[in-house]
Design a protein around this motif. Structure first.
Motif, short mmCIF file in Angstrom:
data_model
loop_
_atom_site.label_atom_id
_atom_site.label_comp_id
_atom_site.label_asym_id
_atom_site.label_seq_id
_atom_site.Cartn_x
_atom_site.Cartn_y
_atom_site.Cartn_z
N GLN A 188 74.39 -32.32 -25.69
CA GLN A 188 73.71 -32.49 -24.36
C GLN A 188 74.34 -33.87 -23.76
O GLN A 188 74.24 -33.74 -22.62
CB GLN A 188 72.22 -32.39 -24.73
N ARG A 189 74.35 -34.77 -24.55
CA ARG A 189 74.53 -36.05 -23.98
C ARG A 189 76.30 -36.12 -23.48
O ARG A 189 76.37 -36.31 -22.48
CB ARG A 189 74.50 -37.15 -25.26
N TYR A 190 76.93 -35.17 -24.42
CA TYR A 190 78.56 -35.14 -23.76
C TYR A 190 78.52 -34.43 -22.51
O TYR A 190 79.24 -34.98 -21.60
CB TYR A 190 79.22 -34.36 -24.86
N MET B 198 72.74 -45.81 -31.39
CA MET B 198 72.42 -45.30 -32.75
C MET B 198 73.44 -44.14 -32.93
O MET B 198 73.89 -43.92 -34.31
CB MET B 198 71.00 -44.90 -32.63
N HIS B 199 73.58 -43.31 -31.94
CA HIS B 199 74.38 -42.13 -31.85
C HIS B 199 75.30 -42.22 -31.03
O HIS B 199 75.17 -41.58 -29.75
CB HIS B 199 73.46 -40.70 -31.78
N PRO B 200 76.37 -42.75 -31.37
CA PRO B 200 77.47 -42.87 -30.35
C PRO B 200 77.97 -41.60 -29.85
O PRO B 200 77.94 -40.65 -30.41
CB PRO B 200 78.75 -43.46 -30.99
N ALA B 201 78.50 -41.72 -28.46
CA ALA B 201 78.89 -40.30 -27.79
C ALA B 201 80.11 -39.46 -28.61
O ALA B 201 80.82 -40.34 -29.15
CB ALA B 201 79.25 -40.44 -26.38
N LEU B 202 80.22 -38.28 -28.61
CA LEU B 202 81.13 -37.41 -29.01
C LEU B 202 82.54 -37.43 -27.94
O LEU B 202 82.20 -37.96 -26.87
CB LEU B 202 80.79 -35.94 -28.99
N THR B 203 83.63 -37.70 -28.70
CA THR B 203 84.81 -37.50 -28.20
C THR B 203 84.98 -36.04 -27.68
O THR B 203 84.28 -35.20 -28.12
CB THR B 203 85.85 -38.12 -29.09
N PRO B 204 85.80 -35.86 -26.67
CA PRO B 204 86.11 -34.53 -26.25
C PRO B 204 86.43 -33.63 -27.23
O PRO B 204 86.05 -32.45 -27.50
CB PRO B 204 87.49 -34.62 -25.15
N ILE C 66 71.56 -27.83 -18.04
CA ILE C 66 70.56 -28.62 -18.82
C ILE C 66 69.46 -29.34 -17.96
O ILE C 66 68.17 -29.42 -18.10
CB ILE C 66 71.48 -30.03 -19.54
N LEU C 67 69.89 -30.11 -16.74
CA LEU C 67 69.17 -30.87 -15.76
C LEU C 67 68.35 -30.10 -15.03
O LEU C 67 67.32 -30.27 -14.49
CB LEU C 67 69.94 -31.71 -14.98
N SER C 68 68.54 -28.79 -14.74
CA SER C 68 67.78 -27.92 -13.92
C SER C 68 66.27 -27.57 -14.70
O SER C 68 65.36 -27.04 -14.05
CB SER C 68 68.06 -26.58 -13.53
N GLU C 69 66.49 -27.50 -16.47
CA GLU C 69 65.23 -27.25 -16.81
C GLU C 69 64.63 -28.68 -17.30
O GLU C 69 63.28 -28.75 -17.35
CB GLU C 69 65.54 -26.60 -18.30
N ASN C 70 65.30 -29.80 -17.30
CA ASN C 70 65.22 -31.06 -17.92
C ASN C 70 65.79 -32.27 -17.30
O ASN C 70 67.04 -32.65 -17.67
CB ASN C 70 65.11 -31.09 -19.43
N ILE C 71 65.17 -32.92 -16.14
CA ILE C 71 65.91 -33.89 -15.49
C ILE C 71 66.08 -35.01 -16.22
O ILE C 71 67.20 -35.76 -15.82
CB ILE C 71 65.05 -34.07 -14.02
N MET C 72 65.51 -35.17 -17.21
CA MET C 72 65.74 -36.39 -18.03
C MET C 72 66.59 -35.87 -19.35
O MET C 72 66.34 -36.44 -20.65
CB MET C 72 64.42 -37.16 -18.67
N GLY C 73 67.41 -34.91 -19.17
CA GLY C 73 68.29 -34.20 -20.24
C GLY C 73 69.07 -35.46 -20.81
O GLY C 73 69.53 -35.25 -22.25
N GLY C 74 69.62 -36.49 -20.09
CA GLY C 74 70.20 -37.57 -20.58
C GLY C 74 69.47 -38.42 -21.61
O GLY C 74 70.10 -38.77 -22.55
N MET C 75 68.29 -38.73 -21.07
CA MET C 75 67.46 -39.70 -21.97
C MET C 75 66.93 -38.71 -23.39
O MET C 75 66.98 -39.28 -24.54
CB MET C 75 66.33 -40.10 -21.14
#
Ligand SMILES: Cc1cc2nc3c(=O)[nH]c(=O)nc-3n(C[C@H](O)[C@H](O)[C@H](O)COP(=O)(O)OP(=O)(O)OC[C@H]3O[C@@H](n4cnc5c(N)ncnc54)[C@H](O)[C@@H]3O)c2cc1C
Ligand code: SF4
Length: 440
Positions: free
Chosen positions: A117-119, A24-30, A77-86
């Motif tokens: 965050q996803r990037y 739905m939201h493709p990843a950002l390019t660099p 990110i992940l130290s506050e939210n280990i599911m930061g990717g999801m």
């Protein structure tokens, strides 16, 4: 009304279905990521961080993207939210961090925090890069009941703190609704499984599948065998329509159909109706409506008993469903299911504003999406020994239940938001509280 219900698989070609279920939201390019990171004002007392249920240091991680420290950004990110990717994929950012962003004005648009965050986190899950180390073993053992976002977040934090964790999960796969519920186009390419694998790679977490509280596990026994217990069993029950024949052929629970869809190796093989009626106004209703359309249903109508502003689905999600071809009808409730040859063939609705005013929508399939509930009947003694508020577990600010040594979090507790990110926060807060309790 035609004689036969029109329900079948393969309404669209495999290629068309694959395109409909694409990210739905493709990843950002660099370069896109750098441009967006440059738009951040790095606000003092950042409102975006305050709006994040897990309190991620948003300007902090964006600053690291800017300076090319992607791994450091992911760690923030992940130290506050280990599911930061999801959460980067499924959070309704439009009502959380991005709504609070100071750049979100009539003339401007917010920083795309979710996509940034996803990037930052995608490379970590792609390469299974370790970011956390376990503290020396404490010798303490904690039982986690339910391997969804709340349970896995709790288990990961406890493992990092040096405790030994056992996760009890009835299903074949971990991840809870990340694996079986979230819309397929929000989390394609088995991301939920990859994230779970990453979480478990910390070590110190044993998983026991086929174990269900109330069936082959009792809370009493868990309390005796473990130093602490965390309950994160979510909402396994589904609300009914209060119509006497709502178990009719062709009427299904949206969550069950979505679970099948999420696990189907070939989506084109799933039978779906030509005309679909969805009853409800939350995220589940939007998701089943959009996914029915994506499978090839021609007419999909969502019917909600109140106005658009009362719907649990955000304005953004409502608009998304409409742009995907879903019709929305408001201020009506189902009065009767219409039957032909033992199958549902339509629904008679009654206006909730003008008593007695009715209309009929023909349907080959009807989906119930009017909320989930804790399945207390299957939890044996748990309901009797725990304090419950409005049918969910009562907890304090540390996610302690009324029973000493028992914590709870996620959808099964009272007062939550019923979002992945809130479940992750509950698991984290409970783990920190359990750790303080065990070290006393
Ligand atoms: C269709 C749908 C779409 C959604 N979309 C979004 C979205 O886009 N964004 C968002 O933020 N949120 C979304 N949500 C909400 C989000 O998925 C939940 O808030 C979140 O998964 C709650 O996590 P949890 O760990 O509390 O529960 P769950 O994810 O439900 O996990 C509970 C776990 O406990 C296990 N379990 C159940 N009973 C027992 C038992 N008796 N003993 C042991 N284990 C048990 C289950 O098998 C499961 O693994 C959606 C929900 C649904 C239903
Ligand atoms: S509110 Fe917006 S501009 Fe300010 S720190 Fe957060 S993301 Fe950056």
């Amino acid at each position: 009304m035609t004689d036969k219900a029109d329900i079948r698989a393969g309404r669209l070609t495999e290629e068309k279905i694959a395109a409909n279920f694409a990210d739905m939201h493709p990843a950002l390019t660099p370069s896109e990521a750098i441009i967006d990171a440059d738009r951040c004002y790095f606000c003092y007392d950042a409102p975006c961080t305050k709006a994040c249920p897990t309190g991620i240091d948003v300007p902090g991680f964006i600053q690291k993207i800017r300076s090319g420290n992607i791994k450091g950004s992911a760690h923030t990110i992940l130290s506050e939210n280990i599911m930061g990717g999801m959460c980067a994929r499924v959070c309704p950012t439009e009502v959380l961090c991005e709504d609070a962003c100071v750049r979100n004005t009539h003339e401007d648009r917010p920083v795309r925090i979710g996509l940034l965050q996803r990037y930052a986190t995608d490379p970590i899950f792609e390469n299974n890069t370790p970011l956390f180390e376990r503290a020396p073993t404490t010798g303490r053992m904690i039982a986690v009941v339910g391997g969804g976002p709340a349970g896995l977040s709790c288990a990961h934090r406890l493992a990092v703190l040096g405790h030994a964790v056992t996760v009890f999960e009835p299903k074949e796969k971990l991840g809870g609704l990340n694996e079986y519920g979230i819309a397929a186009y929000k989390t394609p390419d088995e991301f939920a499984a990859r994230e779970t694998e990453y979480i478990l790679s910390i070590g110190g977490i044993e998983v026991r599948h086929g174990e269900s509280l109330g069936r082959n596990l009792s809370l009493d026994e868990l309390r005796k065998s473990y130093d602490a217990v965390f309950l994160g069993f979510g909402l396994a029950g589904v609300n009914g329509l209060s119509l006497d024949n709502d178990r009719l052929e062709g009427v299904a629970n949206a969550v069950d159909y979505i679970a099948t869809l999420r696990q189907a190796p070939d989506k084109a093989s799933l039978p779906v109706g030509r005309r679909v009626v969805v009853i409800g106004g939350g995220m589940t209703a939007i998701d089943i409506a959009v996914q029915s359309k994506a499978l090839g249903s021609e007419v999909v109508t969502m019917v909600y008993r109140r106005g658009q502003e009362n719907m649990n689905a955000s304005g953004y999600e409502q608009e998304f469903a409409q742009t995907r071809g879903v019709s929305l009808r408001l201020w009506a409730k189902p009065r009767k299911l219409l039957v032909k040859a033992g199958r549902v063939r339509g629904v008679e609705f009654e206006s909730t504003q003008v008593p007695g005013e009715t209309y009929v929508l023909e349907a080959d399939m009807v989906f119930k999406a009017i909320g989930q509930k804790v399945l207390w009947d299957e939890l044996a003694d748990t309901a009797q020994i725990l304090e419950v508020k409005q049918d969910r577990i009562a907890v304090d600010e540390e996610r302690r239940t009324s029973l000493p040594g028992v914590w709870a979090g996620g959808d099964c507790v009272f007062g939550g938001e019923d979002l992945t990110v809130s479940a992750v926060q509950d698991g984290k807060v409970a783990a920190l509280s359990i750790d303080r309790f065990l070290r006393k």
